[in-house]
Design an enzyme around this catalytic site. Sequence first.
Site, PDB file in Angstrom:
ATOM      1  N   ASP A  73     -12.399   5.210  10.617  1.00 35.10           N
ATOM      2  CA  ASP A  73     -11.059   5.384  10.065  1.00 35.10           C
ATOM      3  C   ASP A  73     -10.321   6.424  10.905  1.00 35.10           C
ATOM      4  O   ASP A  73     -10.834   6.900  11.924  1.00 35.10           O
ATOM      5  CB  ASP A  73     -11.124   5.773   8.585  1.00 35.10           C
ATOM      6  CG  ASP A  73      -9.906   5.297   7.819  1.00 35.10           C
ATOM      7  OD1 ASP A  73      -9.921   4.191   7.260  1.00 35.10           O
ATOM      8  OD2 ASP A  73      -8.898   6.034   7.797  1.00 35.10           O
ATOM      9  N   HIS A  94       4.711  -7.829  -3.144  1.00 37.19           N
ATOM     10  CA  HIS A  94       3.513  -7.042  -2.826  1.00 37.19           C
ATOM     11  C   HIS A  94       3.469  -5.738  -3.618  1.00 37.19           C
ATOM     12  O   HIS A  94       4.478  -5.294  -4.163  1.00 37.19           O
ATOM     13  CB  HIS A  94       3.489  -6.703  -1.331  1.00 37.19           C
ATOM     14  CG  HIS A  94       3.020  -7.849  -0.475  1.00 37.19           C
ATOM     15  ND1 HIS A  94       3.865  -8.845  -0.051  1.00 37.19           N
ATOM     16  CD2 HIS A  94       1.791  -8.153   0.025  1.00 37.19           C
ATOM     17  CE1 HIS A  94       3.189  -9.719   0.681  1.00 37.19           C
ATOM     18  NE2 HIS A  94       1.923  -9.328   0.744  1.00 37.19           N
ATOM     19  N   HIS A  95       2.295  -5.119  -3.563  1.00 35.21           N
ATOM     20  CA  HIS A  95       2.077  -3.778  -4.125  1.00 35.21           C
ATOM     21  C   HIS A  95       2.988  -2.764  -3.409  1.00 35.21           C
ATOM     22  O   HIS A  95       3.311  -2.940  -2.231  1.00 35.21           O
ATOM     23  CB  HIS A  95       0.596  -3.380  -3.948  1.00 35.21           C
ATOM     24  CG  HIS A  95       0.162  -3.353  -2.509  1.00 35.21           C
ATOM     25  ND1 HIS A  95       0.183  -2.206  -1.750  1.00 35.21           N
ATOM     26  CD2 HIS A  95      -0.250  -4.337  -1.672  1.00 35.21           C
ATOM     27  CE1 HIS A  95      -0.226  -2.483  -0.521  1.00 35.21           C
ATOM     28  NE2 HIS A  95      -0.493  -3.776  -0.452  1.00 35.21           N
ATOM     29  N   LYS A 136       2.485  -0.967   0.283  1.00 41.10           N
ATOM     30  CA  LYS A 136       2.552  -1.710   1.543  1.00 41.10           C
ATOM     31  C   LYS A 136       3.601  -1.061   2.447  1.00 41.10           C
ATOM     32  O   LYS A 136       4.721  -0.803   2.031  1.00 41.10           O
ATOM     33  CB  LYS A 136       2.913  -3.172   1.264  1.00 41.10           C
ATOM     34  CG  LYS A 136       2.966  -4.036   2.505  1.00 41.10           C
ATOM     35  CD  LYS A 136       2.991  -5.511   2.156  1.00 41.10           C
ATOM     36  CE  LYS A 136       3.114  -6.401   3.387  1.00 41.10           C
ATOM     37  NZ  LYS A 136       2.041  -6.184   4.377  1.00 41.10           N
TER      38      LYS A 136
HETATM   39  N1  LIG Z   1      -4.254 -10.593   7.316  1.00 44.67           N
HETATM   40  C1  LIG Z   1      -4.517 -10.407   6.025  1.00 44.67           C
HETATM   41  O1  LIG Z   1      -5.078 -11.291   5.343  1.00 44.67           O
HETATM   42  C2  LIG Z   1      -4.170  -9.109   5.395  1.00 44.67           C
HETATM   43  C3  LIG Z   1      -3.528  -8.164   6.134  1.00 44.67           C
HETATM   44  N2  LIG Z   1      -3.254  -6.947   5.599  1.00 44.67           N
HETATM   45  C4  LIG Z   1      -2.681  -5.978   6.532  1.00 44.67           C
HETATM   46  O2  LIG Z   1      -3.728  -5.072   6.918  1.00 44.67           O
HETATM   47  C5  LIG Z   1      -3.185  -3.784   7.184  1.00 44.67           C
HETATM   48  C6  LIG Z   1      -3.909  -2.748   6.333  1.00 44.67           C
HETATM   49  O3  LIG Z   1      -3.622  -2.964   4.968  1.00 44.67           O
HETATM   50  P1  LIG Z   1      -4.246  -2.015   3.857  1.00 44.67           P
HETATM   51  O4  LIG Z   1      -5.731  -2.032   3.941  1.00 44.67           O
HETATM   52  O5  LIG Z   1      -3.580  -2.394   2.577  1.00 44.67           O
HETATM   53  O6  LIG Z   1      -3.697  -0.582   4.327  1.00 44.67           O
HETATM   54  P2  LIG Z   1      -4.339   0.865   4.091  1.00 44.67           P
HETATM   55  O7  LIG Z   1      -3.242   1.843   4.372  1.00 44.67           O
HETATM   56  O8  LIG Z   1      -5.017   0.908   2.763  1.00 44.67           O
HETATM   57  O9  LIG Z   1      -5.470   0.970   5.214  1.00 44.67           O
HETATM   58  C7  LIG Z   1      -5.260   1.264   6.556  1.00 44.67           C
HETATM   59  C8  LIG Z   1      -6.343   2.214   6.965  1.00 44.67           C
HETATM   60  O10 LIG Z   1      -6.319   2.387   8.387  1.00 44.67           O
HETATM   61  C9  LIG Z   1      -6.530   3.771   8.654  1.00 44.67           C
HETATM   62  N3  LIG Z   1      -6.110   4.111  10.014  1.00 44.67           N
HETATM   63  C10 LIG Z   1      -4.900   4.525  10.461  1.00 44.67           C
HETATM   64  N4  LIG Z   1      -4.937   4.747  11.778  1.00 44.67           N
HETATM   65  C11 LIG Z   1      -6.203   4.461  12.190  1.00 44.67           C
HETATM   66  C12 LIG Z   1      -6.859   4.495  13.441  1.00 44.67           C
HETATM   67  N5  LIG Z   1      -6.226   4.861  14.568  1.00 44.67           N
HETATM   68  N6  LIG Z   1      -8.179   4.145  13.487  1.00 44.67           N
HETATM   69  C13 LIG Z   1      -8.839   3.771  12.384  1.00 44.67           C
HETATM   70  N7  LIG Z   1      -8.249   3.726  11.159  1.00 44.67           N
HETATM   71  C14 LIG Z   1      -6.950   4.059  11.067  1.00 44.67           C
HETATM   72  C15 LIG Z   1      -5.731   4.439   7.552  1.00 44.67           C
HETATM   73  O11 LIG Z   1      -6.045   5.814   7.453  1.00 44.67           O
HETATM   74  P3  LIG Z   1      -4.947   6.828   6.811  1.00 44.67           P
HETATM   75  O12 LIG Z   1      -4.672   6.310   5.437  1.00 44.67           O
HETATM   76  O13 LIG Z   1      -5.630   8.146   6.859  1.00 44.67           O
HETATM   77  O14 LIG Z   1      -3.738   6.741   7.704  1.00 44.67           O
HETATM   78  C16 LIG Z   1      -6.181   3.624   6.353  1.00 44.67           C
HETATM   79  O15 LIG Z   1      -7.417   4.071   5.833  1.00 44.67           O
HETATM   80  C17 LIG Z   1      -1.678  -3.913   6.919  1.00 44.67           C
HETATM   81  O16 LIG Z   1      -1.008  -4.206   8.129  1.00 44.67           O
HETATM   82  C18 LIG Z   1      -1.611  -5.095   5.972  1.00 44.67           C
HETATM   83  O17 LIG Z   1      -0.372  -5.740   5.970  1.00 44.67           O
HETATM   84  C19 LIG Z   1      -3.564  -6.637   4.309  1.00 44.67           C
HETATM   85  C20 LIG Z   1      -4.155  -7.556   3.520  1.00 44.67           C
HETATM   86  C21 LIG Z   1      -4.525  -8.875   3.977  1.00 44.67           C
HETATM   87  O1  LIG Z   2      -0.356  -5.471   3.012  1.00 46.79           O
HETATM   88  C1  LIG Z   2      -0.851  -6.384   2.295  1.00 46.79           C
HETATM   89  O2  LIG Z   2      -1.309  -6.181   1.171  1.00 46.79           O
HETATM   90  C2  LIG Z   2      -0.880  -7.755   2.848  1.00 46.79           C
HETATM   91  N1  LIG Z   2      -0.512  -7.933   4.077  1.00 46.79           N
HETATM   92  C3  LIG Z   2      -0.463  -9.168   4.773  1.00 46.79           C
HETATM   93  C4  LIG Z   2       0.960  -9.529   5.086  1.00 46.79           C
HETATM   94  O3  LIG Z   2       1.754  -8.641   5.410  1.00 46.79           O
HETATM   95  O4  LIG Z   2       1.297 -10.716   5.030  1.00 46.79           O
HETATM   96  C5  LIG Z   2      -1.234 -10.262   4.062  1.00 46.79           C
HETATM   97  C6  LIG Z   2      -1.096 -10.239   2.569  1.00 46.79           C
HETATM   98  O5  LIG Z   2       0.204 -10.614   2.228  1.00 46.79           O
HETATM   99  C7  LIG Z   2      -1.428  -8.857   2.022  1.00 46.79           C
END
Ligand SMILES: NC(=O)C1=CN([C@@H]2O[C@H](COP(=O)(O)OP(=O)(O)OC[C@H]3O[C@@H](n4cnc5c(N)ncnc54)[C@H](OP(=O)(O)O)[C@@H]3O)[C@@H](O)[C@H]2O)C=CC1
Ligand SMILES: O=C(O)C1=N[C@H](C(=O)O)C[C@H](O)C1
Length: 254
Positions: free
Chosen positions: A45, A142-143, A146
């Site tokens: 992370d 979305h939540h 985001k």
């Molecule tokens: N393709 C799909 O099906 C989906 C895509 N997404 C996408 O995934 C992404 C993440 O979503 P989500 O999990 O909700 O977001 P979160 O903010 O919960 O998670 C992102 C994590 O990445 C960490 N992070 C930031 N910079 C770095 C780095 N350089 N190296 C390693 N870790 C790092 C953050 O740390 P910190 O909080 O300390 O900054 C945090 O823990 C978004 O772009 C979202 O839209 C989400 C759901 C489904």
């Molecule tokens: O951030 C999210 O939660 C999600 N991100 C992706 C997006 O931006 O489309 C996928 C999904 O909608 C959940």
Amino acid sequence: MTDVQEKRRDEPVRVGVLGARGRMGAEVCKAVAAAGDLELVATIDQGDGLTIASAADVVVDFTTPDVVMDNLRWLIDQGISAVVGTTGFTEQRLEQVRGWLADRPGVGVLIAPNFGIGAVLMMQFAARAARHFESVEIIEQHHPRKLDAPSGTATHTARLIAQARADAGLGPSPDATASEVRGARGADIDGVRVHAVRATGLVAHQEVLFGTAGETLTIRHDSYDRASFMPGVLLAVREVRHRPGLTIGLDPLL
Ligand SMILES: NC(=O)C1=CN([C@@H]2O[C@H](COP(=O)(O)OP(=O)(O)OC[C@H]3O[C@@H](n4cnc5c(N)ncnc54)[C@H](OP(=O)(O)O)[C@@H]3O)[C@@H](O)[C@H]2O)C=CC1
Ligand SMILES: O=C(O)C1=N[C@H](C(=O)O)C[C@H](O)C1
């Protein structure tokens, strides 16, 4: 296949997760740890540094749009395949990734705007319906934590619909709005209006609303839990090393 290659296929795939403490990353860690054919070897992370990831065959990235390109560059340089769910991939970014991969022919990268199987089908159905309707609008929900809007899924859906409309020779959706409060008609993505809703209690939801004379069609998908993304993520992890180069979306794997 040689004996050595056969053996490699039987060994668990060593998986690293970037963004491991995030909402998606934590869920991916659980899913990988529970899968008999995968081994979780690195959880990384913010602030941990990427070098721990060198133990992995495949790294999953669910971080943020501002760091994902640096992560990918590093992984490709190390010869590590990647499965990416992080949003923010413009055509320009995708082209950059293709350029990096050209120097690393054995490496696979799969980038998917949405790993939910239902969401992938929703996008396919929307692309198929697009040519039959005069009007179309996308409403994504979305939540509220985001970071980006509109969602990657909505942006990708809008592009698919715009392409289908162009192929069918359709012009713009009719809209006689003369004056508007800024934002009231949503964002314009390739000529498709996209409305982004944020509310506590939501996870990830999208409606594509089509209209033509005397009828509408609504195609809707709901992710009520992040577990919905895990079958798609695990499928991509298992497949990505067998698909060198850049794969966009889960569609070719289904
Ligand atoms: N393709 C799909 O099906 C989906 C895509 N997404 C996408 O995934 C992404 C993440 O979503 P989500 O999990 O909700 O977001 P979160 O903010 O919960 O998670 C992102 C994590 O990445 C960490 N992070 C930031 N910079 C770095 C780095 N350089 N190296 C390693 N870790 C790092 C953050 O740390 P910190 O909080 O300390 O900054 C945090 O823990 C978004 O772009 C979202 O839209 C989400 C759901 C489904
Ligand atoms: O951030 C999210 O939660 C999600 N991100 C992706 C997006 O931006 O489309 C996928 C999904 O909608 C959940």
